[in-house]
Write a protein that holds these residues in place. Sequence first.
Motif, mmCIF file in Angstrom:
data_model
loop_
_atom_site.group_PDB
_atom_site.id
_atom_site.type_symbol
_atom_site.label_atom_id
_atom_site.label_comp_id
_atom_site.label_asym_id
_atom_site.label_seq_id
_atom_site.Cartn_x
_atom_site.Cartn_y
_atom_site.Cartn_z
ATOM 1 N N ASP A 1 0.839 -1.200 0.000
ATOM 2 C CA ASP A 1 0.000 0.000 0.000
ATOM 3 C C ASP A 1 0.873 1.250 0.000
ATOM 4 O O ASP A 1 2.067 1.198 0.337
ATOM 5 N N PHE A 2 0.276 2.370 -0.381
ATOM 6 C CA PHE A 2 1.000 3.643 -0.309
ATOM 7 C C PHE A 2 1.443 3.901 1.118
ATOM 8 O O PHE A 2 0.684 3.681 2.068
ATOM 9 N N ASP A 3 2.670 4.358 1.281
ATOM 10 C CA ASP A 3 3.210 4.664 2.599
ATOM 11 C C ASP A 3 4.113 5.886 2.461
ATOM 12 O O ASP A 3 5.088 5.855 1.701
ATOM 13 N N THR A 4 3.799 6.938 3.174
ATOM 14 C CA THR A 4 4.543 8.197 3.016
ATOM 15 C C THR A 4 5.981 8.103 3.504
ATOM 16 O O THR A 4 6.792 8.981 3.197
ATOM 17 N N GLN A 5 6.307 7.061 4.260
ATOM 18 C CA GLN A 5 7.674 6.890 4.739
ATOM 19 C C GLN A 5 8.433 5.815 3.965
ATOM 20 O O GLN A 5 9.610 5.986 3.633
ATOM 21 N N TYR A 6 7.748 4.710 3.635
ATOM 22 C CA TYR A 6 8.463 3.541 3.139
ATOM 23 C C TYR A 6 8.289 3.261 1.649
ATOM 24 O O TYR A 6 8.953 2.378 1.115
#
Length: 370
Positions: A314-319
């Motif tokens: 899934d989209f992840d702003t950190q990873y």
Amino acid sequence: MAVYKIFPEKDATLYSLYEEMNTGLDEILEASLVVGDLGKPAPQASRFLIQFFTSEINDVINTKISSSTWQSNLRCFVANEDGLNLDTTIMVFPVSGSWNMGTGKFANSPETQNGCSWVWRDYQGSTRWTTSSFAAGSTGSYSTSSDAGGGTWYISGSYSGSQTFGYWDNKDININVTNVLHAWYSSSIPNNGFILKQDLEFVDNVNVQPNLKYFSVDTHTIYPPCLEFKWVDFTFNTGSSTQTTINTIPATISVAENPGIFYPSSINKFRVNARPTYPNRVFSTSSYFTNNFYLPTSSYYAVKDLTTNDYVIDFDTQYTKLSADATSSYFNLDMSGFETERYYEIFIKTTIGGSTFEFNDNFYFKIVNG
């Protein structure tokens, strides 16, 4: 790649109602409460064990994770749930004793007893789960209680984890177990896997019977439990490139370096190209459409299973941030964490001019056995 998954070595459910039954090859794992079943008036519970290969955990930490900032979550996918009229909490702890998976299934007739059960760690008549004089920092079900047995586990606050489900919540388990993996990696405690149980057990009330069933490693679906590792691999180093970051909309996004077919051993760098859909009219001796642009640093990727429509990553702003080098924006994918013989779709999300856009213009690929 900043997201990677490994799958269990073994798992099994322990049932207080069937004290010597082994379920090491059952397709379902269960953490449930029942009252008055099989004519037994006392409330009963089930807990389940999951263990991952130490060698695979160490390999991910040593050879794949490229950052000191990483996280690992234990994920289990719900097969069936009922009876959750109240908020229900699942607890996870590292197991403090070894155990044998066995080859049983629920309700085999005759009952299979060649592996772990509520009473036994290895097989019927072998070593019992400790029910008193627990090792330092561990506990279990005390021998003075009617539920004696059912595993032993470490109780350090930094090792335990939990997740609470409301009635309308998704019941998939997704619990941060990074501290446990650090402890296993440093040999502070041995890797005997995890035990998962409901926080509230053995409640003698027919109105409190939450049943949570999850797919096991022996499932015939694409939803086995997994350990999901995430780490920061973002870099934005464009070197001497004269390309600029796109700042106009609408934009046309494409994914390059995608042959469409990959083997599980593949590691691929997907390049993400961007340009304005309608560029400004200027005098030029070359086609403007050959100019490539970088996506902004607030850009991310995700991967979805085409058949189930579930996000595998899934989209992840950190990873899952897109990186950039002198050529283009890009991201890396290690295909060994994907199920084979399935089609996947890549999604790109970015923010341009204060608005967020998502692109998925047939960015497909397939993982094949090889």
